[in-house]
Every structure is written in structure tokens, then in C-alpha cells.
Scaffold this motif. Sequence first.
Motif, PDB file in Angstrom:
ATOM      1  N   ALA A   6      34.323  38.558  43.805  1.00 24.72           N
ATOM      2  CA  ALA A   6      35.879  38.533  44.104  1.00 24.72           C
ATOM      3  C   ALA A   6      35.902  37.287  45.011  1.00 24.72           C
ATOM      4  O   ALA A   6      36.748  36.430  45.006  1.00 24.72           O
ATOM      5  CB  ALA A   6      36.310  39.975  44.855  1.00 24.72           C
ATOM      6  N   SER A  12      38.946  40.751  40.169  1.00 26.53           N
ATOM      7  CA  SER A  12      40.089  41.278  40.679  1.00 26.53           C
ATOM      8  C   SER A  12      40.206  42.811  41.020  1.00 26.53           C
ATOM      9  O   SER A  12      40.987  43.189  41.406  1.00 26.53           O
ATOM     10  CB  SER A  12      41.241  40.886  39.637  1.00 26.53           C
ATOM     11  N   GLN A  13      39.318  43.656  40.223  1.00 30.93           N
ATOM     12  CA  GLN A  13      39.487  45.094  40.656  1.00 30.93           C
ATOM     13  C   GLN A  13      37.886  45.857  40.801  1.00 30.93           C
ATOM     14  O   GLN A  13      36.956  45.260  39.950  1.00 30.93           O
ATOM     15  CB  GLN A  13      40.092  45.575  39.584  1.00 30.93           C
ATOM     16  N   LEU A 155      42.768  41.315  46.064  1.00 28.33           N
ATOM     17  CA  LEU A 155      41.990  42.066  45.215  1.00 28.33           C
ATOM     18  C   LEU A 155      42.096  43.893  45.364  1.00 28.33           C
ATOM     19  O   LEU A 155      42.670  44.265  46.263  1.00 28.33           O
ATOM     20  CB  LEU A 155      40.409  42.022  46.107  1.00 28.33           C
ATOM     21  N   SER A 171      45.173  47.241  48.342  1.00 27.33           N
ATOM     22  CA  SER A 171      45.539  46.127  47.564  1.00 27.33           C
ATOM     23  C   SER A 171      46.283  45.487  48.588  1.00 27.33           C
ATOM     24  O   SER A 171      47.681  46.098  48.699  1.00 27.33           O
ATOM     25  CB  SER A 171      45.778  46.167  46.430  1.00 27.33           C
TER      26      SER A 171
END
Length: 211
Positions: A6, A12-13, A155, A171
Motif C-alpha cells: 500500500a 488499496s484494500q 487504504l 478507511s
Amino acid sequence: NSIDEAMAGYCSQIEVTIGEDKSIRVIDDGRGIPVDIHPTEKVPGVELALTTLHAGGKFDHNTYKVSGGLHGVGVSVVNGLSEWLRLEVWRDGNLHVQEFSEGLPTTEMKEVGETDRTGTRVTFRPDTKIFSNTEFNYDVLALRLRELAFLNSGLKIVLVDELHDRTQEFSYEGGIKSFVEHLARNKHPIRITCSARHHGPLVDMEPCSHR
């Protein structure tokens, strides 16, 4: 390792799951841990990372400029302290799988199918011969994952507890600013009288008229 991806802009996840069998599963949508054969050790790079201390990608300066990890010992220590660990890597159009027990490989890295996704899934269960308590503390994990989400703006980190059927998502687009707001959410700010006009001492607690 997922956080490193990240920080490098490739993930992103991240999803962390406490399994019904008291295992932990970590999935990310990064590039996938490298599976190429290491030029000197003659084993897949991912196997080297999971079985050798300080073999993490963060020591290859071409891979990560910065790292939030544990100096190359994190995943290898987890593997060494686990009853079993299963690694799945989506990379280069294929799904690669390898299994370990007590830190040692029990299978070779193998391709088991094609895929159009990238990322890594690591599932492991702590070794009861080493730990007297192998139950994961949901609140401790939630606190740590929330902090990581604050530190990595944009993230998304999801924590799932299959044992107690609960889920939390972390997030924060504001990053550190959001972290400060979170810490101050139950606090009431005060302002002290400004001494800008007379350069004297601050003598009372009236609101300041000078910004």
C-alpha cells in the motif's frame, strides 16, 4: 507486507479475518509476493521470504523506498510459530499455492489455475505447542488496523470475525488529520486570551480574538 504494498502505491484494500478454526487470513490486492526462482538460493522468492530471516523484499532497494514492516522478519517469524500456513499468490496471470508447517515447506510452490487478479492471501494458525493461548483479541487487532488505516490515507482495511459474526471497516481519506480528529472526538477544545496587542502574560481563559 500488505502495508508495504500500500505504501508503494500497489494495494488499496486489505482484509483480515479471524477464522472459525482460530486461524488468521490476510488478503490484499497488491502485486503478489514474487514467485520467481531466486538466482542464488534456487527456490521461489516467496519461499525464501517465508523461511529465512531478513529475506523480505524491503531489503531490495528497487522494491520498496519505504517500509512499515518488521525488517524482513515478520512473515518468516509468523510462519515459524504457526502450526500450519497456506500461501496463495495471484501474480503473472496464475494462482500460485504453497503450504508450510512449523516454518518448513510441506509442498513445493505450484500453479493451480489462471487468474486476472493480483494479490496475496496468507492463512495461518498459531502453534499450540508454543502458545498457551491461541485466541486472537478482536479489540487489539481492531486498534492496530485502525492505526494503520489512519497512517495510510485512502487504504481500506476490513476486519472480519467469523467466530462472533462481526465486521469493521477502516478507511480515512484525511490520514493523520483524521487521526487527530478521532483522538479528540470526545474532548472539548479551549482557547486562551491572546497577548498579541500588549505582549504581556496570558491572564485569563477568555476566547482569543486574534488568529
